[in-house]
Scaffold this active site. Structure first.
Site, mmCIF file in Angstrom:
data_model
loop_
_atom_site.group_PDB
_atom_site.id
_atom_site.type_symbol
_atom_site.label_atom_id
_atom_site.label_comp_id
_atom_site.label_asym_id
_atom_site.label_seq_id
_atom_site.Cartn_x
_atom_site.Cartn_y
_atom_site.Cartn_z
ATOM 1 N N GLU A 63 4.436 -39.877 -17.733
ATOM 2 C CA GLU A 63 4.743 -38.480 -18.045
ATOM 3 C C GLU A 63 4.005 -37.935 -19.258
ATOM 4 O OE1 GLU A 63 8.525 -40.844 -19.252
ATOM 5 O OE2 GLU A 63 6.936 -40.948 -17.764
ATOM 6 N N ASN A 64 3.322 -38.786 -20.021
ATOM 7 C CA ASN A 64 2.532 -38.248 -21.127
ATOM 8 C C ASN A 64 1.138 -37.798 -20.688
ATOM 9 O OD1 ASN A 64 2.040 -41.058 -20.784
ATOM 10 N ND2 ASN A 64 1.013 -41.152 -22.752
#
Length: 217
Positions: free
Chosen positions: A47-48
């Site tokens: 998710e980064n």
């Protein structure tokens, strides 16, 4: 990792299927990538802001700017893509993840998940856990069967703050693979060297055991 945890992670890796888009959560799930064949056709998401994740690397071999959501150094593969957090979470929230694998403090027999906060202890925040647990098409959990004090993590009901309700489909532990079925915890596989009695004792609610012989991992 202990041999039991290593076997658990290796077993969880077999849950991935060709063509899937899969998010590997912080902790034990991020180690799943190291148990996949080098040419396995799966798209791993963090998710980064990265899709197309290769094996984790030691610090002396890694790009210091290339990490997963848990801060581990990762590698890229042909086809890897970088993007901002807004795009990454748009992928999650729009239901494009076939599977997410998350860690857990507690899992309830109805599939409730608590994995972000133990009251009185520092937590950096829930991160992407709520979106992942709610929006992925399938949620699997990797966790030890009990905590460090020997208390069950698989319980009738969660006592810790919830991440999401009724979201977990399958749990991989160092003792067993357990599904969340309409009737509650249902045993699917057992770990090598672990007896059925030990698994039942370590589970904090009724464990339904099929009449058929169960495989080991």
């Amino acid at each position: 990792m202990s041999n039991a945890k290593e076997r658990m992670v290796a077993r969880a890796a077999r849950e991935l299927r060709p063509g899937m888009v899969v998010n590997l959560g912080i902790g034990l799930p991020t180690k799943v990538v190291n148990h996949l064949p080098a040419d396995f056709p799966v798209c791993l998401h963090t998710e980064n802001g990265l899709t197309g994740i290769g094996p984790t690397l030691p610090a002396d071999q890694a790009s210091r700017n290339l990490i997963d959501a848990g801060g581990a150094y990762v590698s890229t593969i042909p086809g890897s893509a970088f993007f901002d957090s807004a795009t990454s979470f748009a992928l999650v929230r729009s239901g494009r993840l076939d599977l997410t694998m998350l860690g857990a403090f507690e899992v309830a027999a109805n599939g409730d998940l608590a994995n972000w906060k133990i009251p009185g202890k520092f937590s950096p925040g829930v991160g992407g856990g709520i979106e992942l647990a709610q929006k992925a098409r399938r949620v699997a959990v990797l966790t030890t069967h009990t905590d460090r004090a020997g208390n069950p993590k698989l319980k009738k009901a969660c006592s810790l703050p919830l991440t999401a309700k009724g979201c977990v489909a399958r749990v991989f532990t160092d003792m067993a693979v357990i599904d969340i079925a309409p009737e509650g915890f249902t045993l699917v596989e057992t770990a090598q060297g672990v007896s059925l009695a030990e698994i039942i004792e370590a589970t904090g609610d009724v464990l339904h055991v099929p009449d058929t012989e169960l495989p080991n991992f």
